[in-house]
Motif scaffolding. Structure first.
Motif, short mmCIF file in Angstrom:
data_model
loop_
_atom_site.label_atom_id
_atom_site.label_comp_id
_atom_site.label_asym_id
_atom_site.label_seq_id
_atom_site.Cartn_x
_atom_site.Cartn_y
_atom_site.Cartn_z
N TYR A 1 0.85 -1.23 0.04
CA TYR A 1 -0.03 -0.04 -0.02
C TYR A 1 0.90 1.28 -0.03
CZ TYR A 1 -2.36 4.03 2.33
OH TYR A 1 -2.69 5.21 2.38
N ARG B 1 2.50 1.92 -3.30
CA ARG B 1 1.44 2.36 -4.30
C ARG B 1 0.78 3.69 -3.99
NH1 ARG B 1 -4.80 0.34 -4.47
NH2 ARG B 1 -5.31 1.28 -6.36
N MET B 2 1.07 4.02 -2.67
CA MET B 2 0.61 5.40 -2.58
C MET B 2 1.69 6.31 -2.77
SD MET B 2 -1.61 7.66 -1.34
CE MET B 2 -3.13 6.91 -0.57
N LEU C 1 1.33 9.59 -5.21
CA LEU C 1 1.60 11.07 -4.89
C LEU C 1 2.68 11.62 -5.80
CD1 LEU C 1 1.72 10.71 -1.06
CD2 LEU C 1 -0.07 11.97 -2.27
N CYS D 1 2.22 9.75 5.12
CA CYS D 1 1.38 8.41 5.38
C CYS D 1 1.77 8.02 6.83
CB CYS D 1 1.64 7.56 4.18
SG CYS D 1 1.33 8.01 2.75
N VAL E 1 -1.99 11.53 4.88
CA VAL E 1 -2.95 10.78 4.26
C VAL E 1 -2.84 9.25 4.84
CG1 VAL E 1 -2.96 9.69 1.89
CG2 VAL E 1 -2.00 11.82 1.92
N MET F 1 -8.89 7.50 5.32
CA MET F 1 -9.07 6.46 4.43
C MET F 1 -10.35 6.13 5.17
SD MET F 1 -6.96 2.91 4.25
CE MET F 1 -5.52 3.87 3.20
N ASP G 1 -6.81 -2.50 0.76
CA ASP G 1 -5.93 -1.88 -0.13
C ASP G 1 -6.08 -2.25 -1.47
OD1 ASP G 1 -5.13 -0.67 2.35
OD2 ASP G 1 -3.27 -2.00 2.55
N THR H 1 -4.29 -4.14 -3.50
CA THR H 1 -2.89 -3.81 -3.96
C THR H 1 -2.78 -4.89 -5.23
OG1 THR H 1 -2.01 -5.56 -2.45
CG2 THR H 1 -1.94 -3.39 -1.92
N VAL I 1 -6.85 4.86 -3.84
CA VAL I 1 -5.42 5.66 -3.64
C VAL I 1 -5.25 6.76 -4.64
CG1 VAL I 1 -3.11 5.21 -3.79
CG2 VAL I 1 -4.51 3.55 -2.59
N MET J 1 -7.10 9.65 -3.49
CA MET J 1 -6.69 10.28 -2.21
C MET J 1 -5.19 10.98 -2.29
SD MET J 1 -6.87 6.86 0.45
CE MET J 1 -5.93 7.71 1.76
N ALA J 2 -4.55 10.41 -3.44
CA ALA J 2 -3.30 11.24 -3.67
C ALA J 2 -3.80 12.52 -4.57
CB ALA J 2 -2.66 10.30 -4.69
#
Length: 338
Positions: A81, A84-85, A89, A129, A150, A163, A280, A282, A299, A302-303
Motif C-alpha cells: 500500500y 502504491r501511495m 503522490l 503517510c 494521508v 481513508m 488496500d 494492491t 489511492v 486520495m493522492a
C-alpha cells in the motif's frame, strides 16, 4: 491582524480562488499564458494591492517555479500500500510541475522530526503517510511547513485525506455475512486488544447490525501489519487454537497473503472451507490463489486530493485543518466465492 489570503482576494474581486492564484502566478512568471480577460487580471491585481495580499514564502516559490521539492514520507516500502501511495503522490505532484523526494520514517522520532522541520528543511511541503503521528507525539507543536496527512487517524491541526477504514470493513463484513459466513475471524490488528481501531469497529458494527456477537477468540492481534509473515503467523495461531471459523478478514492485503498461505498449507480450501478478504486492493490481490476479495480505498483519488490540499496551503490559503476522503469500493474476487 490576520494575513490576507487568496480566498479574501477572490471574494472581493468576485472571482474564484483558482482564478486569483492563476493570475498572480502568471504575473510573477511573466509567461502571458493565463486565459482570463485583461479586465479580470486588472481587477485581481487591484484588489490584491488594496487588501495588502502578500504571498507566503512557499507560495511565492511555487509561483516562480522555484520550489524544487515536496517530501513524501512513508513508514516503509515493504507494505505494498505504501509503495502504491508513494507512486500515486509522485505522479500527482509531477502533474503540477513539482518534484519530490521520498523519505522513510521507521520510528516515531523520525516521523516527528520530519513534521517539525528537523529533517525537512530542504523542502517546501510535506505529505506524510503516518504510522505514529498523533497529538501526543507532537506534544503541542505544529508542523514547521505546509503538511498533509494521508491515511491514519486524523491529527488535530493537520490537513488530512482520511481513508474509509471503518466503512471498508463494514462493507466487507456485510459481504461475508450475506454469503452465510458466521464465524468470521479478524486477523491481525496491532490495535487489539484495545478494540479502538476503525477497522475493528466496522467489523463489529456489521455483526451488531445482524444481531450477532463476535467471538473474542476470533480477533487476533498482530505486531506488524505491514508484513506477510504477520498474517501467516496469526493464521497458524488461529488454527492451533482450535476455534472454528469459516471466514477470515485480514487487516490488509499483505497480511491476507500470508494468512491464505497458512490456510492452504493446512489443507483448507478457499473459499469452500474458508473465505478471505483483504484491504488496500494492491496489485498482488489479483494474483493470489485464488484471487483476493479486497477493499479498494481509492489511492489515486486520495493522492490527488492530498496534493490539491497541499498546493492550496503553499499558495497561501489559511483556515482550520480540513478533512477529505475518497470513495471506496469492495472488489469481489474468488477468495469469497465471487
Amino acid at each position: 491582524m490576520m494575513r490576507v489570503t487568496l480566498a479574501d482576494v477572490a471574494a472581493a474581486a468576485g472571482v474564484s480562488t483558482a482564478t486569483v492564484s492563476h493570475v498572480l502566478r502568471s504575473a510573477e512568471r511573466n509567461d502571458g499564458t493565463i486565459r482570463v480577460s485583461s479586465s479580470t487580471r486588472e481587477t485581481v491585481h487591484r484588489v490584491a494591492g488594496e487588501l495588502g495580499y502578500v504571498p507566503s514564502a512557499a507560495g511565492r516559490g511555487l509561483a516562480l517555479g522555484a520550489v524544487e521539492r515536496i517530501a513524501i514520507m512513508v513508514p516503509n516500502l515493504v507494505q505494498p500500500y505504501f509503495a502504491r501511495m508513494a507512486e500515486a503522490l509522485i505522479l500527482a505532484l509531477e502533474e503540477r510541475g513539482l518534484s519530490t523526494t521520498l523519505r522513510l520514517a521507521r520510528d516515531a522520532e523520525a516521523e516527528r522530526d520530519a513534521l517539525l522541520g528537523v529533517t525537512t528543511r530542504d523542502v517546501a511541503g510535506l505529505i506524510v503517510c503516518p504510522h505514529f503521528l498523533s497529538e501526543e507525539l507532537l506534544d503541542g507543536a505544529s508542523p514547521a511547513l505546509p503538511t498533509v496527512q494521508v491515511g491514519g487517524l486524523p491529527t488535530p491541526g493537520i490537513d488530512a485525506v482520511v481513508m474509509g477504514e471503518r466503512e471498508g470493513f463494514l462493507t466487507a463484513t456485510r459481504h461475508l455475512l450475506d454469503l452465510g459466513r458466521r464465524r468470521i475471524a479478524y486477523v491481525a490488528d496491532p490495535w487489539l486488544p484495545s478494540h479502538e481501531g476503525p477497522r475493528y469497529r466496522g467489523y463489529l458494527e456489521a455483526h451488531t447490525e445482524r444481531g450477532l456477537e463476535v467471538d473474542p477468540a476470533l480477533a487476533i492481534q498482530g505486531t506488524d501489519w505491514d508484513r506477510r509473515e504477520t498474517g501467516l503467523e496469526a493464521m497458524v495461531g488461529l488454527l492451533r487454537s482450535g476455534a472454528p471459523f469459516d471466514a477470515v478478514m485480514c487487516i490488509n492485503d499483505a497480511a491476507a497473503v500470508g494468512a491464505m498461505r497458512a490456510a492452504s498449507l493446512a489443507g483448507l480450501r478457499i473459499p469452500q472451507d474458508v473465505a478471505f478478504t483483504g484491504f488496500d486492493n494492491t496489485e498482488e490481490a489479483a494474483y493470489t490463489t485464488p484471487p483476493l476479495t479486497s477493499v479498494d480505498p481509492g489511492v489515486p483519488e486520495m493522492a490527488q486530493r492530498a496534493v490539491a490540499m497541499l498546493i492550496a496551503r503553499l499558495e497561501g490559503e489559511d483556515g482550520p485543518a480540513r478533512r477529505e476522503s475518497a470513495p471506496l469500493e469492495l472488489i469481489v474476487r474468488s477468495s469469497t466465492g465471487g
